[in-house]
Design a protein around this motif. Structure first.
Motif, PDB file in Angstrom:
ATOM      1  N   ASN A 132       0.646  -1.139  -0.113  1.00 11.19           N
ATOM      2  CA  ASN A 132      -0.109  -0.085  -0.233  1.00 11.19           C
ATOM      3  C   ASN A 132       0.880   1.000   0.076  1.00 11.19           C
ATOM      4  O   ASN A 132       0.712   2.326  -0.109  1.00 11.19           O
ATOM      5  CB  ASN A 132      -1.086   0.059   0.785  1.00 11.19           C
ATOM      6  N   VAL A 133       2.315   1.254   0.188  1.00 11.41           N
ATOM      7  CA  VAL A 133       2.978   1.994  -0.438  1.00 11.41           C
ATOM      8  C   VAL A 133       2.945   2.754  -1.611  1.00 11.41           C
ATOM      9  O   VAL A 133       2.624   2.089  -2.674  1.00 11.41           O
ATOM     10  CB  VAL A 133       4.692   1.592  -0.220  1.00 11.41           C
ATOM     11  N   SER A 134       3.127   4.407  -1.788  1.00 13.73           N
ATOM     12  CA  SER A 134       3.789   5.083  -3.135  1.00 13.73           C
ATOM     13  C   SER A 134       4.926   4.226  -4.147  1.00 13.73           C
ATOM     14  O   SER A 134       6.257   4.489  -3.389  1.00 13.73           O
ATOM     15  CB  SER A 134       3.505   6.276  -3.202  1.00 13.73           C
ATOM     16  N   PRO A 135       4.926   3.998  -5.185  1.00 16.12           N
ATOM     17  CA  PRO A 135       5.852   3.626  -5.861  1.00 16.12           C
ATOM     18  C   PRO A 135       7.017   4.800  -5.052  1.00 16.12           C
ATOM     19  O   PRO A 135       8.840   4.871  -4.978  1.00 16.12           O
ATOM     20  CB  PRO A 135       5.536   3.263  -6.889  1.00 16.12           C
ATOM     21  N   PHE A 136       6.692   5.531  -5.171  1.00 16.38           N
ATOM     22  CA  PHE A 136       7.068   7.216  -5.968  1.00 16.38           C
ATOM     23  C   PHE A 136       8.574   7.324  -4.273  1.00 16.38           C
ATOM     24  O   PHE A 136       8.816   7.937  -3.603  1.00 16.38           O
ATOM     25  CB  PHE A 136       6.704   7.939  -5.918  1.00 16.38           C
ATOM     26  N   GLU A 137       7.640   6.856  -3.174  1.00 15.85           N
ATOM     27  CA  GLU A 137       8.556   6.111  -1.597  1.00 15.85           C
ATOM     28  C   GLU A 137       9.948   5.322  -1.855  1.00 15.85           C
ATOM     29  O   GLU A 137      10.172   5.214  -0.779  1.00 15.85           O
ATOM     30  CB  GLU A 137       7.388   6.344  -0.718  1.00 15.85           C
ATOM     31  N   LEU A 138       9.936   4.894  -2.596  1.00 16.70           N
ATOM     32  CA  LEU A 138      10.969   3.354  -2.881  1.00 16.70           C
ATOM     33  C   LEU A 138      12.247   4.049  -2.927  1.00 16.70           C
ATOM     34  O   LEU A 138      12.093   5.217  -3.939  1.00 16.70           O
ATOM     35  CB  LEU A 138      10.286   2.336  -3.185  1.00 16.70           C
ATOM     36  N   SER A 139      13.274   2.745  -2.362  1.00 16.00           N
ATOM     37  CA  SER A 139      14.481   3.482  -3.670  1.00 16.00           C
ATOM     38  C   SER A 139      14.279   3.246  -5.193  1.00 16.00           C
ATOM     39  O   SER A 139      13.413   2.409  -5.346  1.00 16.00           O
ATOM     40  CB  SER A 139      15.580   2.262  -2.737  1.00 16.00           C
ATOM     41  N   GLY A 140      15.188   3.273  -5.597  1.00 11.18           N
ATOM     42  CA  GLY A 140      15.596   2.615  -6.671  1.00 11.18           C
ATOM     43  C   GLY A 140      15.078   2.290  -6.914  1.00 11.18           C
ATOM     44  O   GLY A 140      15.069   1.149  -8.162  1.00 11.18           O
ATOM     45  N   GLY A 141      15.766   0.508  -6.385  1.00 10.76           N
ATOM     46  CA  GLY A 141      16.404  -0.451  -6.896  1.00 10.76           C
ATOM     47  C   GLY A 141      15.219  -1.576  -6.234  1.00 10.76           C
ATOM     48  O   GLY A 141      14.377  -2.069  -7.660  1.00 10.76           O
ATOM     49  N   GLN A 142      14.394  -0.432  -5.347  1.00  8.80           N
ATOM     50  CA  GLN A 142      12.744  -1.001  -4.942  1.00  8.80           C
ATOM     51  C   GLN A 142      12.614  -1.083  -6.252  1.00  8.80           C
ATOM     52  O   GLN A 142      10.610  -1.560  -6.423  1.00  8.80           O
ATOM     53  CB  GLN A 142      12.796  -0.759  -3.736  1.00  8.80           C
ATOM     54  N   ARG A 143      11.810   0.211  -6.308  1.00  8.38           N
ATOM     55  CA  ARG A 143      11.248   0.521  -7.537  1.00  8.38           C
ATOM     56  C   ARG A 143      11.532  -0.907  -9.332  1.00  8.38           C
ATOM     57  O   ARG A 143      10.227  -0.616 -10.009  1.00  8.38           O
ATOM     58  CB  ARG A 143      11.203   1.924  -8.641  1.00  8.38           C
ATOM     59  N   ARG A 144      12.519  -0.508  -9.417  1.00  8.12           N
ATOM     60  CA  ARG A 144      12.980  -1.485 -10.536  1.00  8.12           C
ATOM     61  C   ARG A 144      11.931  -2.928 -10.117  1.00  8.12           C
ATOM     62  O   ARG A 144      11.628  -3.307 -11.279  1.00  8.12           O
ATOM     63  CB  ARG A 144      14.212  -1.523 -10.434  1.00  8.12           C
ATOM     64  N   ARG A 145      11.759  -3.207  -8.480  1.00  6.51           N
ATOM     65  CA  ARG A 145      11.810  -4.549  -9.034  1.00  6.51           C
ATOM     66  C   ARG A 145       9.706  -4.549  -8.689  1.00  6.51           C
ATOM     67  O   ARG A 145       9.288  -4.926  -9.637  1.00  6.51           O
ATOM     68  CB  ARG A 145      11.840  -5.298  -6.808  1.00  6.51           C
ATOM     69  N   VAL A 146       9.875  -3.702  -8.415  1.00  3.45           N
ATOM     70  CA  VAL A 146       8.404  -2.762  -8.139  1.00  3.45           C
ATOM     71  C   VAL A 146       7.693  -3.158 -10.378  1.00  3.45           C
ATOM     72  O   VAL A 146       6.675  -4.157 -10.938  1.00  3.45           O
ATOM     73  CB  VAL A 146       7.229  -1.675  -8.080  1.00  3.45           C
ATOM     74  N   ALA A 147       8.494  -2.784 -10.830  1.00 13.11           N
ATOM     75  CA  ALA A 147       8.461  -2.467 -12.647  1.00 13.11           C
ATOM     76  C   ALA A 147       8.103  -3.733 -12.840  1.00 13.11           C
ATOM     77  O   ALA A 147       7.015  -5.210 -13.876  1.00 13.11           O
ATOM     78  CB  ALA A 147       8.832  -1.360 -13.093  1.00 13.11           C
ATOM     79  N   ILE A 148       9.413  -5.179 -11.955  1.00 12.88           N
ATOM     80  CA  ILE A 148       9.552  -6.378 -12.909  1.00 12.88           C
ATOM     81  C   ILE A 148       8.364  -6.675 -12.481  1.00 12.88           C
ATOM     82  O   ILE A 148       7.587  -7.764 -13.120  1.00 12.88           O
ATOM     83  CB  ILE A 148      10.864  -7.327 -13.056  1.00 12.88           C
ATOM     84  N   ALA A 149       7.975  -7.139 -12.072  1.00 11.83           N
ATOM     85  CA  ALA A 149       7.200  -6.902 -10.660  1.00 11.83           C
ATOM     86  C   ALA A 149       5.691  -7.604 -11.992  1.00 11.83           C
ATOM     87  O   ALA A 149       5.055  -7.905 -11.617  1.00 11.83           O
ATOM     88  CB  ALA A 149       6.403  -7.231  -8.718  1.00 11.83           C
ATOM     89  N   GLY A 150       5.127  -6.164 -12.215  1.00 14.59           N
ATOM     90  CA  GLY A 150       4.089  -5.927 -13.113  1.00 14.59           C
ATOM     91  C   GLY A 150       4.485  -6.341 -14.349  1.00 14.59           C
ATOM     92  O   GLY A 150       3.151  -6.605 -14.752  1.00 14.59           O
ATOM     93  N   ILE A 151       5.190  -6.923 -15.124  1.00 17.13           N
ATOM     94  CA  ILE A 151       5.732  -7.884 -15.682  1.00 17.13           C
ATOM     95  C   ILE A 151       5.667  -9.455 -14.971  1.00 17.13           C
ATOM     96  O   ILE A 151       4.351 -10.309 -16.501  1.00 17.13           O
ATOM     97  CB  ILE A 151       6.568  -7.757 -16.444  1.00 17.13           C
ATOM     98  N   LEU A 152       5.576  -9.537 -14.213  1.00 16.51           N
ATOM     99  CA  LEU A 152       5.737 -11.435 -13.949  1.00 16.51           C
ATOM    100  C   LEU A 152       4.288 -11.531 -13.336  1.00 16.51           C
ATOM    101  O   LEU A 152       4.601 -12.713 -14.282  1.00 16.51           O
ATOM    102  CB  LEU A 152       6.948 -11.819 -12.831  1.00 16.51           C
ATOM    103  N   ALA A 153       3.505 -10.835 -12.906  1.00 21.96           N
ATOM    104  CA  ALA A 153       1.825 -10.983 -12.589  1.00 21.96           C
ATOM    105  C   ALA A 153       1.709 -11.490 -14.003  1.00 21.96           C
ATOM    106  O   ALA A 153      -0.026 -11.422 -14.011  1.00 21.96           O
ATOM    107  CB  ALA A 153       1.486  -9.640 -12.070  1.00 21.96           C
TER     108      ALA A 153
END
Ligand SMILES: Nc1ncnc2c1ncn2[C@@H]1O[C@H](COP(=O)(O)OP(=O)(O)OP(=O)(O)O)[C@@H](O)[C@H]1O
Ligand SMILES: [Mg+2]
Length: 272
Positions: A132-153
């Protein structure tokens, strides 16, 4: 299987900026393999993978995915592509919504979507509390993971990654690669990995396609590639640092990783 047959591609044909980015490229990608695409900047890697993913229309040649032509809409569900710096494309208010965006567009029901979001977060090593956190509050590495997770989903059968660790610090890079290749490989997904990093290619790829000025210079295993100095120098590539070091010491075993180096040194330490 992905089959790339004799493709050529020219940008801005008929203008003074005309640029042939790919010339007569053919190769196959077998199911379950990790195929790396390597080559100097401007050699055509991103053009190639965008054609394979159906994002750039074919001009000459053919691409077939599971025997379907790449223009067939059904392949959209088979192929997932993670662009370079994918975190620039995050836009939703929460991590969960961002990862759920693609599955929602596929028309999946809510229970399936939330199960996929949870699984994808696990696969890329994102703690569930970040949902429930905004992606913009995350670190660069975590944001990258969110983006990759969006494709894996989307659960693609074929996953194309364009420099997935570019710009991350060494620890984030190492962790991300371990996660991607540990967890995801187990799920049997077939991967095309664009990378400048020869160490990563040596560690994770079964085979590698080397491009130079839009042409294929080499297709084979990383071990075969790193034994061919002439091809490497024509492509502007260098073997992994550990391989270079041992060669400088006149140890001409084809050692490609720290693990192999450790084994070799322990076995031969008296001689070294
Ligand atoms: N949209 C475009 N319009 C015109 N030329 C382009 C375009 N995109 C790429 N090119 C040119 O096509 C060639 C191949 O580019 P491409 O981006 O595929 O290379 P790359 O191997 O991915 O490079 P990098 O390692 O820098 O990402 C380059 O000469 C590039 O300048
Ligand atoms: Mg590129």
């Amino acid at each position: 299987m992905i089959s790339v047959k004799n493709i050529s591609y020219t940008y801005m044909t008929g203008t003074p900026f005309e640029k042939t980015a790919l010339k007569n490229i053919s190769f196959d990608v077998a199911e379950g393999e990790v195929l790396a695409v390597a080559g100097h900047t401007g050699s055509g890697k991103s053009t190639l993978i965008q054609i394979v993913a159906g994002l750039i229309d074919l001009q000459i040649g053919a691409v077939e995915i599971d025997n379907l032509p790449v223009a067939d809409k059904k392949i959209r569900r088979l192929v997932g592509i993670v662009f370079q710096y994918p975190e620039h494309q995050l836009f939703e208010e929460t991590v969960e919504r961002d990862i759920a965006f693609g599955p929602k567009n596929f028309g999946l029901d809510d229970a399936e979507i939330s199960a996929r979001v949870e699984e994808a977060m696990r696969q890329v090593g994102l703690p569930a509390e970040l949902k429930n956190v905004s992606p913009f509050e995350l670190s660069g590495g975590q944001r990258r993971r969110v983006a990759i997770a969006g494709i894996l989903a989307l659960k693609p059968k074929y996953l194309i990654l364009d420099e997935p660790t570019a710009g991350l610090d060494p620890l984030a890079k190492e962790n991300l690669l371990k996660e991607i290749f540990g967890v995801i490989k187990k799920s049997g997904v077939t991967i095309i990995l664009v990378s400048h990093n020869m160490e990563d290619i040596a560690r994770f790829a079964n085979r590698v396609v080397v491009l130079a000025q839009g042409k294929i210079l080499f297709v084979g295993t990383p071990r075969e590639l790193f034994a061919q100095e002439e091809i490497l120098s024509r492509a502007g590539l260098e073997p992994p640092p550990i391989t270079q070091l041992l060669r400088k010491l006149n140890i001409d075993e084809n050692i490609l990783s720290l693990d192999e180096a450790e084994k070799f040194i322990l076995k031969n330490w008296r001689k070294v």
